[in-house]
Design an enzyme around this catalytic site. Structure first.
Site, PDB file in Angstrom:
ATOM      1  N   GLY A 207      50.190 -46.636-107.039  1.00  0.00           N
ATOM      2  CA  GLY A 207      50.663 -47.465-105.928  1.00  0.00           C
ATOM      3  C   GLY A 207      50.335 -48.920-106.157  1.00  0.00           C
ATOM      4  O   GLY A 207      49.456 -49.265-106.961  1.00  0.00           O
TER       5      GLY A 207
ATOM      6  N   LYS B 219      39.647 -42.471-104.964  1.00  0.00           N
ATOM      7  CA  LYS B 219      39.562 -43.327-106.166  1.00  0.00           C
ATOM      8  C   LYS B 219      38.735 -44.557-105.828  1.00  0.00           C
ATOM      9  O   LYS B 219      38.991 -45.227-104.839  1.00  0.00           O
ATOM     10  CB  LYS B 219      40.979 -43.713-106.583  1.00  0.00           C
ATOM     11  CG  LYS B 219      41.109 -44.945-107.468  1.00  0.00           C
ATOM     12  CD  LYS B 219      42.502 -44.995-108.095  1.00  0.00           C
ATOM     13  CE  LYS B 219      43.032 -46.412-108.255  1.00  0.00           C
ATOM     14  NZ  LYS B 219      44.387 -46.434-108.853  1.00  0.00           N
TER      15      LYS B 219
ATOM     16  N   SER C 178      42.861 -45.162-102.463  1.00  0.00           N
ATOM     17  CA  SER C 178      42.197 -46.059-103.400  1.00  0.00           C
ATOM     18  C   SER C 178      41.241 -46.964-102.618  1.00  0.00           C
ATOM     19  O   SER C 178      41.646 -47.601-101.649  1.00  0.00           O
ATOM     20  CB  SER C 178      43.275 -46.874-104.120  1.00  0.00           C
ATOM     21  OG  SER C 178      42.712 -47.792-105.021  1.00  0.00           O
TER      22      SER C 178
ATOM     23  N   ASP D 136      47.146 -46.697-116.963  1.00  0.00           N
ATOM     24  CA  ASP D 136      47.973 -47.331-115.924  1.00  0.00           C
ATOM     25  C   ASP D 136      48.645 -48.548-116.560  1.00  0.00           C
ATOM     26  O   ASP D 136      49.749 -48.440-117.101  1.00  0.00           O
ATOM     27  CB  ASP D 136      47.063 -47.697-114.732  1.00  0.00           C
ATOM     28  CG  ASP D 136      47.735 -48.539-113.656  1.00  0.00           C
ATOM     29  OD1 ASP D 136      48.888 -48.951-113.837  1.00  0.00           O
ATOM     30  OD2 ASP D 136      47.098 -48.819-112.612  1.00  0.00           O
TER      31      ASP D 136
ATOM     32  N   GLU E 134      40.407 -44.254-115.004  1.00  0.00           N
ATOM     33  CA  GLU E 134      41.686 -44.960-115.144  1.00  0.00           C
ATOM     34  C   GLU E 134      41.497 -46.315-115.828  1.00  0.00           C
ATOM     35  O   GLU E 134      40.641 -47.104-115.427  1.00  0.00           O
ATOM     36  CB  GLU E 134      42.296 -45.133-113.741  1.00  0.00           C
ATOM     37  CG  GLU E 134      43.737 -45.635-113.741  1.00  0.00           C
ATOM     38  CD  GLU E 134      44.308 -45.741-112.319  1.00  0.00           C
ATOM     39  OE1 GLU E 134      43.773 -45.101-111.393  1.00  0.00           O
ATOM     40  OE2 GLU E 134      45.281 -46.483-112.147  1.00  0.00           O
TER      41      GLU E 134
ATOM     42  N   ASP F 256      38.688 -46.312-111.280  1.00  0.00           N
ATOM     43  CA  ASP F 256      39.717 -47.172-111.876  1.00  0.00           C
ATOM     44  C   ASP F 256      39.100 -48.514-112.236  1.00  0.00           C
ATOM     45  O   ASP F 256      38.655 -49.265-111.365  1.00  0.00           O
ATOM     46  CB  ASP F 256      40.872 -47.367-110.885  1.00  0.00           C
ATOM     47  CG  ASP F 256      42.042 -48.152-111.485  1.00  0.00           C
ATOM     48  OD1 ASP F 256      41.967 -48.547-112.665  1.00  0.00           O
ATOM     49  OD2 ASP F 256      43.043 -48.354-110.760  1.00  0.00           O
TER      50      ASP F 256
ATOM     51  N   LYS G 233      53.769 -45.886-112.424  1.00  0.00           N
ATOM     52  CA  LYS G 233      54.238 -46.759-111.344  1.00  0.00           C
ATOM     53  C   LYS G 233      55.665 -47.133-111.704  1.00  0.00           C
ATOM     54  O   LYS G 233      55.888 -47.840-112.695  1.00  0.00           O
ATOM     55  CB  LYS G 233      53.373 -48.011-111.231  1.00  0.00           C
ATOM     56  CG  LYS G 233      51.964 -47.738-110.730  1.00  0.00           C
ATOM     57  CD  LYS G 233      51.150 -49.012-110.619  1.00  0.00           C
ATOM     58  CE  LYS G 233      49.717 -48.687-110.194  1.00  0.00           C
ATOM     59  NZ  LYS G 233      48.834 -49.865-110.298  1.00  0.00           N
TER      60      LYS G 233
ATOM     61  N   LYS H 124      37.370 -48.257-107.152  1.00  0.00           N
ATOM     62  CA  LYS H 124      37.546 -49.335-108.124  1.00  0.00           C
ATOM     63  C   LYS H 124      36.170 -49.684-108.690  1.00  0.00           C
ATOM     64  O   LYS H 124      35.184 -49.749-107.934  1.00  0.00           O
ATOM     65  CB  LYS H 124      38.157 -50.558-107.430  1.00  0.00           C
ATOM     66  CG  LYS H 124      39.585 -50.341-106.956  1.00  0.00           C
ATOM     67  CD  LYS H 124      40.555 -50.262-108.123  1.00  0.00           C
ATOM     68  CE  LYS H 124      41.999 -50.259-107.632  1.00  0.00           C
ATOM     69  NZ  LYS H 124      42.945 -50.264-108.758  1.00  0.00           N
TER      70      LYS H 124
HETATM   71  O1  OSB Z   1      45.292 -50.293-110.480  1.00  0.00           O
HETATM   72  O2  OSB Z   1      46.259 -48.827-109.333  1.00  0.00           O
HETATM   73  C1  OSB Z   1      45.910 -49.991-109.465  1.00  0.00           C
HETATM   74  C2  OSB Z   1      46.829 -51.971-106.329  1.00  0.00           C
HETATM   75  C3  OSB Z   1      47.176 -53.184-106.873  1.00  0.00           C
HETATM   76  C4  OSB Z   1      47.073 -53.360-108.241  1.00  0.00           C
HETATM   77  C5  OSB Z   1      46.616 -52.322-109.048  1.00  0.00           C
HETATM   78  C6  OSB Z   1      46.283 -51.091-108.504  1.00  0.00           C
HETATM   79  C7  OSB Z   1      46.349 -50.934-107.120  1.00  0.00           C
HETATM   80  C8  OSB Z   1      45.948 -49.712-106.419  1.00  0.00           C
HETATM   81  C9  OSB Z   1      46.564 -49.478-105.071  1.00  0.00           C
HETATM   82  O3  OSB Z   1      45.079 -48.972-106.835  1.00  0.00           O
HETATM   83  C10 OSB Z   1      46.833 -48.070-104.723  1.00  0.00           C
HETATM   84  C11 OSB Z   1      47.645 -48.002-103.435  1.00  0.00           C
HETATM   85  O4  OSB Z   1      48.782 -48.520-103.384  1.00  0.00           O
HETATM   86  O5  OSB Z   1      47.130 -47.452-102.485  1.00  0.00           O
HETATM   87 MG    MG Z   2      45.120 -48.573-111.734  1.00  0.00          MG
END
Ligand code: OSB
Ligand code: MG
Length: 387
Positions: free
Chosen positions: A301, A172, A146, A249, A224, A199, A273, A174
């Site tokens: 994660g 992925k 990510s 999510d 996402e 995401d 999760k 953001k």
């Molecule tokens: O939206 O998936 C998410 C981390 C903190 C809060 C939200 C998210 C995330 C990640 C981290 O995308 C993914 C990882 O643990 O590598």
């Molecule tokens: Mg997410």
């Protein structure tokens, strides 16, 4: 099967420096935080769990503060002295507490670890034993990475190159309004074939449907959580308007949320999760619903320490988890973790499941204590005053 009796539960609020913080549409946390659960049994076995709580209620309404409160005042008293034969009995023991799923997840995870250990099993074996035949662990999880919001397209392509070179087969990014088409276009130009997903962490509304339609040209693995963090209905209005498969999510807090989302066509893919849904017991329900519906499933994660990472890798190694997971190598997150050995990325974008008992990693109490001191020093609202 041997049972455990819960003798004591110690909480450790920790702060750890990130190698690379993760900027999302809701902000950026300055360092990794968690409450580590150290569950001691009458038999002298220790089970480990962790909350995925952050300082700010940005991703979740739960925080380090709410989890500390709920664990100490309510969840721990419900578990102390209890004999537990199966970790799937934990949700019933703590059912009188509503919500607070990250706190509940953490204690359930510690029970899973302790019970697997007293029964001479790895967590992955214990998980598979709770599923029908044919669902044994593959021994590895297929993973991706990510990547946070960066200041420029160049910086984004640079970090994507680094991750692709390290061996990650799924990227992925953001996104947020003003930072969506641009990074997707830049990464697609540099990597026409990489598995790419975006995401949004709830940064858009249904009024942005036309805008989000532009993302169709990037052949995304998924988009996402584009809309509200607790919305399912509006997503069902968006999905027919765009080609990118929507993955939920934040909106998915239970198996019933999955049933509803699939029934009304709010998404085509599920991010599970275990901490967001309150534990591995509820995670099994979601796993089964996705399997029955043939819905692609992956494990998300929350930048976990080695404790939560180990448990999630065990779950992610189950065959019904069909898409690459947000579980990267330890070096993506921390220079030094609170457990050993670090998780490494192997060929084919995989991470191996530890073969030891329970979570299968060696938890370092001295490093937890160091991270506890960092938490007390860095966070002014800690319930444990800084000295
Ligand atoms: O939206 O998936 C998410 C981390 C903190 C809060 C939200 C998210 C995330 C990640 C981290 O995308 C993914 C990882 O643990 O590598
Ligand atoms: Mg997410």
């Amino acid at each position: 099967m041997a049972h455990i009796t819960v003798k004591q539960i110690n909480l450790h609020s920790v702060a750890m420096p990130f190698v690379e913080p993760l900027r999302t549409s809701f902000g950026e946390e300055p360092f990794k935080t968690a409450i580590i659960i150290e569950l001691q049994t009458d038999q002298g076995v220790t089970g480990w769990g962790e909350t995925t709580t952050e300082i700010h209620p940005g991703y979740s309404s739960e925080t380090m503060g709410t989890a500390q409160h709920v664990l100490r005042e309510f969840l721990i008293p419900l578990l102390l002295g209890k004999s537990i034969h199966d970790a799937t009995d934990v949700p019933d023991l703590i059912r009188s507490v509503r919500g607070h799923k990250m706190a509940k997840y953490a204690v359930e995870a510690a029970v899973w670890d302790a019970l697997a250990k007293v029964n001479g099993m790895s967590l992955a074996e214990s998980f598979a034993a709770h599923l029908p035949e044919g669902h044994a662990s593959k021994g590895y999880a297929t993973v991706g990475v990510s990547i946070g919001i960066k200041p420029t397209e160049t910086a984004t392509v640079e970090i994507v190159k680094k991750r692709v070179d390290e061996g990650y087969g799924r990227i992925k990014l953001k996104i947020q309004p003003g930072w969506d088409v641009q990074p997707a276009r830049a990464v697609r130009a540099a990597y026409p074939d990489v598995l790419l997903m975006l995401d949004a962490n709830s940064a858009y509304t249904l009024a942005d449907a036309e805008h989000l339609k532009q993302l169709d040209e990037f052949n995304l693995l998924m988009l996402e959580q584009p809309l509200g963090h607790d919305d399912i209905f509006q997503h069902s209005k968006l999905q027919p308007q765009i080609n990118s498969p929507i993955c939920l999510d934040e909106s998915i807090k239970s198996a019933d949320d999955v049933r509803l989302a699939l029934e009304i066509g709010a998404c085509k893919i599920i991010n599970l999760k275990p901490s967001r849904v309150g534990g591995y017991t509820e995670s099994f329900e979601i796993y089964k619903v996705c399997f029955e519906h043939n819905t692609p499933l992956w494990i998300g994660g929350m930048l976990e320490t080695g404790i939560g990472r180990a448990a999630n890798i065990a779950f992610a190694s189950l065959p019904g988890v069909t898409l690459p997971c947000d579980i990267s190598a330890t070096s993506r997150y921390f220079a030094q973790d609170i457990s050993e050995p670090p998780f490494e990325l192997a060929a084919h974008s995989r991470i191996a499941v530890p073969s030891g008992l329970g979570i299968g990693v060696d938890v370092k109490l001295d490093r937890i204590q160091e991270a506890e001191a960092a938490w007390r020093a860095q966070y002014p609202y800690s319930d444990t005053p800084a000295s």
